[in-house]
Design an enzyme around this catalytic site. Structure first.
Site, short mmCIF file in Angstrom:
data_model
loop_
_atom_site.label_atom_id
_atom_site.label_comp_id
_atom_site.label_asym_id
_atom_site.label_seq_id
_atom_site.Cartn_x
_atom_site.Cartn_y
_atom_site.Cartn_z
N CYS A 109 1.57 -1.42 15.35
CA CYS A 109 1.55 -1.30 13.88
C CYS A 109 0.88 -2.49 13.20
O CYS A 109 1.23 -3.64 13.45
CB CYS A 109 2.99 -1.15 13.39
N CYS A 138 3.71 8.54 0.49
CA CYS A 138 4.30 7.65 1.49
C CYS A 138 4.45 6.27 0.87
O CYS A 138 3.45 5.61 0.59
CB CYS A 138 3.41 7.62 2.73
N CYS A 159 6.47 -4.00 15.55
CA CYS A 159 6.16 -2.94 16.51
C CYS A 159 4.74 -3.13 17.03
O CYS A 159 3.83 -3.46 16.26
CB CYS A 159 6.32 -1.56 15.86
N GLU A 213 0.83 -1.20 0.00
CA GLU A 213 0.00 0.00 0.00
C GLU A 213 0.87 1.25 0.00
O GLU A 213 1.97 1.27 0.58
CB GLU A 213 -0.91 -0.01 1.23
S1 SF4 Z 1 6.27 -0.98 9.34
FE1 SF4 Z 1 5.38 -1.13 11.40
S2 SF4 Z 1 6.37 -2.93 12.30
FE2 SF4 Z 1 7.63 -2.30 10.54
S3 SF4 Z 1 9.17 -0.91 11.40
FE3 SF4 Z 1 7.46 0.38 10.68
S4 SF4 Z 1 6.18 0.64 12.52
FE4 SF4 Z 1 7.53 -1.10 12.95
#
Ligand code: SF4
Length: 346
Positions: A120, A106, A117, A93
């Protein structure tokens, strides 16, 4: 299935190699780059300053390799989330964020992400594969709003420093005189702080850097950003101190405010200590509740109070707007898990 190799994503050196193997003179690489990156040619046939024979040779093993988006959703605020193909049964995406005075794109750098994370959705998707330089660049090249893009952020799906060769090649294409010749000051690349990749990026690129910080405390950060266990925030900041930042090249710290968790006076004090003397800006972002994520939402009064606390300590902190919330295009919400095979490969 067409197994010919994509030209899109090759740097000038890569195009020289391709040209040599097709028996073309060395100056042909610049001509091909011009067709690919300035004229946005959709086929080798269009490259009419190459001889018919040269085009036939090139076409035998290569295609341009641009791919249009396969889907789009539009937010009430004008943000668009595009889906781009990324190899067999995979997609990524890309968020297009128009504003009156600028247009920000982006882009994603990986299909999914290994970093996991806590806040996320991409992290929850797991890792399904790397994007090639062409796959990264194509999100810009094939964007319907391409000519309105003024800024690029590498903050979509994936950890850029975990796919650094492809990221650096795509940055070269965007910034080199033989490519798009964009100013590196209009491009920001994010990282959770993978120090070896970050150090190489700082040497080999002039683009801005954004480091996911989220809390200055080790244990708390390890819960939010597991990469902290391998690369503690104190080591990341120590590495950043070895590089010159200022008005030309900037370093940003990304900080999602989880009200009551990482916005206390203790956090303000520790951030002031950690970042003392580093020329940087802190971007404060709101967190919006996500099913199954055990983290508190941002309250408006708390993010404003936190910003005031940081500024009172001499830090520059900006509250970022949330864009594209209703289509899950806001920071941390990108995920293509539902559109493709759910089984991660790593
Ligand atoms: S995409 Fe999500 S899980 Fe991967 S580094 Fe970025 S914030 Fe962390």
């Amino acid at each position: 299935m067409d197994e010919r190799r994509a030209l899109l994503g090759l740097t000038l050196d890569g195009l020289r190699e391709v040209g040599a193997s097709a028996g073309l003179p060395s100056y042909a690489a610049k001509q091909i780059a011009d067709w690919l990156y300035r004229k946005h040619a959709a086929s080798i046939e269009e490259m009419t300053n190459l001889s018919v024979r040269a085009r036939a040779h090139l076409s035998a093993a290569h295609v341009v390799g641009a791919a249009p988006p396969s889907g789009v959703q539009e937010s009430a605020d004008g943000t668009r989330k595009y889906v781009f193909p990324a190899g067999a049964d995979r997609c990524v995406e890309t968020a297009w964020i128009p504003e009156p005075s600028r247009g920000t794109l982006c882009v994603s750098t990986q299909v999914g992400c290994k970093m996991n994370c806590l806040f996320c959705m991409t992290g929850r998707q797991g890792f399904q594969g790397q994007l090639s330089a062409g796959g990264i660049y194509n999100q810009y090249r094939s964007l319907p709003e391409r000519d309105r893009v003024t800024n690029l952020v590498f903050m979509g799906m994936g950890e850029p420093m975990d796919n650094l060769d492809a990221v650096l090649d795509s940055l070269a294409i965007l910034t080199a005189p033989w490519g798009r010749a964009m100013s590196p000051r209009r491009i920001t690349v994010s990282t959770v702080g993978l120090i070896p990749g970050m150090t190489r990026f700082l040497k080999e690129s002039e683009c801005h850097l954004a480091v996911s910080l989220h809390t200055p405390f080790d244990e708390e950060r390890a819960r939010l950003v597991p990469a902290q266990k391998a690369y503690p925030i104190a080591d990341i900041v120590a590495e950043l101190r070895r590089h010159p930042f200022g008005l030309q090249r900037r370093v940003f710290f990304e900080y999602i405010v989880f009200t009551g968790l990482n916005d206390t006076p203790r956090h303000v004090r520790e951030l002031a200590r950690l970042l003392n003397g580093v020329q940087c800006r802190i971007n404060l972002m709101r967190f919006h509740a996500v099913d199954g994520v055990p983290l508190p939402e941002t309250r408006e009064a708390s993010i404003e109070a936190f910003q005031a606390g940081l500024e009172a300590r001499g830090l520059i902190a900006t509250i970022r707007k949330s864009r594209g919330l209703d289509i899950a295009a806001a920071c941390g919400l990108l995920s293509t898990a539902a559109r493709q095979s759910p089984s991660p490969t790593a």
